[in-house]
Design a protein around this motif. Structure first.
Motif, PDB file in Angstrom:
ATOM      1  N   ALA A 274       0.800  -1.228   0.000  1.00 28.07           N
ATOM      2  CA  ALA A 274       0.000   0.000   0.000  1.00 28.07           C
ATOM      3  C   ALA A 274       0.830   1.274   0.000  1.00 28.07           C
ATOM      4  CB  ALA A 274      -0.937   0.000   1.205  1.00 28.07           C
ATOM      5  N   SER A 465      -3.091  -0.036   4.118  1.00 24.41           N
ATOM      6  CA  SER A 465      -3.951  -0.566   3.059  1.00 24.41           C
ATOM      7  C   SER A 465      -4.764   0.551   2.415  1.00 24.41           C
ATOM      8  CB  SER A 465      -4.887  -1.640   3.632  1.00 24.41           C
ATOM      9  OG  SER A 465      -5.607  -1.116   4.734  1.00 24.41           O
ATOM     10  N   ALA A 495      -2.853  -5.202  -0.652  1.00 22.93           N
ATOM     11  CA  ALA A 495      -3.756  -4.552   0.300  1.00 22.93           C
ATOM     12  C   ALA A 495      -4.201  -3.175  -0.153  1.00 22.93           C
ATOM     13  CB  ALA A 495      -3.088  -4.450   1.669  1.00 22.93           C
ATOM     14  N   THR A 506      -4.196  -8.429   8.057  1.00 26.84           N
ATOM     15  CA  THR A 506      -4.408  -8.326   6.612  1.00 26.84           C
ATOM     16  C   THR A 506      -3.791  -9.460   5.793  1.00 26.84           C
ATOM     17  OG1 THR A 506      -2.505  -6.819   6.563  1.00 26.84           O
ATOM     18  CG2 THR A 506      -4.700  -5.832   6.610  1.00 26.84           C
ATOM     19  N   CYS A 510      -5.074 -10.735   1.981  1.00 25.81           N
ATOM     20  CA  CYS A 510      -4.160 -10.523   0.848  1.00 25.81           C
ATOM     21  C   CYS A 510      -3.959 -11.799   0.047  1.00 25.81           C
ATOM     22  CB  CYS A 510      -2.820  -9.984   1.342  1.00 25.81           C
ATOM     23  SG  CYS A 510      -2.855  -8.216   1.723  1.00 25.81           S
TER      24      CYS A 510
END
Length: 539
Positions: A274, A465, A495, A506, A510
């Protein structure tokens, strides 16, 4: 492995060693999945580029050593800009650098996201294939679950080993007991039914296999390294996209200090995370035209959402001192709790993650850390504050400026107060009396004092993210099939495409994003299925 990873394949086909069918940028929790699934076809030539190094180090393989990676060569070591909501502090924003990405340096928690996370993804994308029922199918494909069978929600025989600790430490078991005494439902698993409900407490599920960390790279790519159609290059920093008109036809990279250009016949996939995914987009001419013009970058596609909508899980360490030293299991995180700050919500917005050792508070908080103890991070699972990324210059060596904007929304401060209050209620339960001597932080405070604690002690779960989000409005960067709007031959799988941050860690979402991207690419290019990793791929 290093020899295989450096090997340029496909020369026998009479094609240049810099030419591939697919280029995947980033060997983290999404990119590893995409590259391995595409290489299963056996015919498609796939290149996986990773800026970091290999993963053969005890700091990676030994679950207990994960903190040693923070600030090391395996950590990008990002730092946020000063944030007013954090009393002007700059947040350290660690992110994995190397084979496996974050899955090689994280706390190894497998958290699949709440039902409402995925239904929100589907609503934003206008595509039910991102919804919870569809995603359950992906998790059944992905997992090799080593717990009680649940054929509706859990998978077996997939590439991803998932298990709860065989013998959780007493402090983890006590947390679950204390949560139950506080009226919070207790579940056998933090995934499955618990993530379809208001929340609860459970012993965590971990990515530890035979006493060692199992990264997503190890689950997906390592079994494929001998395949001649897959090339993995480490120390390969992607510096920009190569265009033919409005179509991406490859990437520029610096490989072991030397500039290289690689060509992609079919598609290029950005899985750089990200921070670097939007950075590469912007420095390649995809982003808000004003941001690009400010740095002398020619505009290929005006997409104002690139680098916007930055989200992360913010947490506040509540710590207790032990009577006597206690053991630490796995990576030290063996129990988790999810709950609501407001009963009217349709999903949990509080994420509590227990660590079986005392975590020092930021210096600005002015709190002493006990020699022996444990910490519960009272976290915001669904923060309302939004940050952004900005360029500092047009060159790949120019750092990206991260403005987290944490705790800027009043709703987040209110939820943080509720999260800390819940944490203290559970942590001060009589159930802990045999183990715990007393509360070390934050201790009793009035509302003003507690807000001061929250602003000065806030850290992150390192779950950045949402900076190139999937959707259909003017701020969306990719469509429901992860294609970048207005550009051909380019998808994003990491993300950054999340419309909002999921309720839990996360890594697992992912992996789903990687699987979904691979399915979409395979279907678009007529690639066949194969049985090389876990269960066969089904579109």
């Amino acid at each position: 492995m290093e020899q295989i990873a450096q090997k340029m394949t496909g020369a026998s086909a009479g094609r240049d060693a810099h030419d591939f069918d697919f280029i995947v940028c980033g060997a983290g929790s999404s990119g590893s999945v995409v590259a391995a699934r595409l290489a299963q076809d056996g015919q498609a030539r796939v290149l996986l580029l990773e800026a970091g190094g290999d993963d053969v180090d005890s700091r990676v393989t030994d679950p207990a050593q994960w903190p040693l990676n923070l600030g090391s060569e395996r950590d990008w070591g990002f730092v946020g800009q000063p944030a007013p909501g954090l009393a002007g502090r700059r947040l350290p924003l660690s992110m994995g650098k190397g084979l496996g990405g974050g899955s090689s340096i994280n706390v190894m928690v497998w958290a699949r996201g709440h039902k409402e996370d995925w239904n929100h993804f589907a609503a934003e994308a206008g595509d039910e294939r991102w919804g919870y029922e569809s995603v359950l199918g992906y998790y059944r494909r992905i997992e090799d679950w080593r717990g009680a069978p649940d054929p509706v929600r859990r998978g077996s025989g997939g590439p991803v080993h998932v298990a709860q600790p065989d013998a959780p430490q007493p402090i983890a078991q006590t947390l679950v007991t204390a949560a139950g005494l506080a009226g919070i439902p207790v579940f056998d698993s933090p995934n499955g039914e618990m993530m379809e409900s208001d929340g609860g407490a459970a012993i965590a599920e971990l990515r530890i296999n035979g006493g060692q960390r199992e990264s997503v790279f190890r689950s997906y790519v390592a079994p494929m390294l001998a395949h001649p159609n897959l090339t993995v290059l480490t120390d390969a920093l992607v510096t920009g996209l190569v265009f033919a008109g409005r179509k991406v036809v490859g990437v520029d990279a610096v490989v072991r200090g030397e500039p290289r250009r690689f060509h992609a016949r079919c598609e290029t996939v950005l899985s750089l995370g990200a921070v670097h995914t939007p950075k590469v987009l912007m420095q390649s001419g995809i982003g808000h035209r004003d941001e690009l013009h400010a740095h002398g970058i020619s505009v290929i596609q005006h997409l104002p959402g690139v680098g916007q909508n930055h989200q992360d899980h913010i947490a506040f360490g509540c710590t207790w001192a032990y009577h006597a030293p206690q053991g630490v299991g796995g990576g030290g995180c063996e129990a988790a709790l999810y709950w609501k700050s407001d009963s009217r919500l349709n999903h949990p917005d509080i994420l509590q993650c227990q660590l079986e050792f005392p975590v020092p508070a930021p210096a600005e908080a002015g709190i002493a850390t006990p020699e022996h103890g444990w910490t519960m991070f009272a976290g915001l699972a669904q923060p309302k504050s939004r940050g952004r990324l900005r360029l500092s210059g047009p060159d790949a060596r120019d750092p990206v400026l991260i403005e987290p904007n944490s705790l800027s929304e009043p709703e987040d401060v209110a939820a943080a107060l509720a999260a800390v209050e819940l944490c203290r209620e559970v942590g001060n339960s009589a159930a802990f009396a045999p183990l715990v001597r007393g509360e070390a932080a934050p201790g009793p405070r009035d509302k003003s004092g507690m807000i001061d604690f929250i602003r000065k002690s806030a850290v992150t779960y390192w779950h950045q993210s949402c900076t190139a989000m999937m959707g259909r409005d003017s701020m969306a960067v990719v469509d429901n099939e992860l294609r970048v709007y207005g550009v051909e031959g380019l998808r994003i799988a990491d993300a950054s495409i999340m419309p909002r941050i999921p309720v839990g860690n996360t890594m697992a979402p992912c992996v789903v994003i990687g699987e979904r991207a691979a399915d979409l690419i395979r279907l678009a290019h007529g690639l066949s299925s194969a049985h090389g990793i876990g269960n066969p791929v089904r579109v």
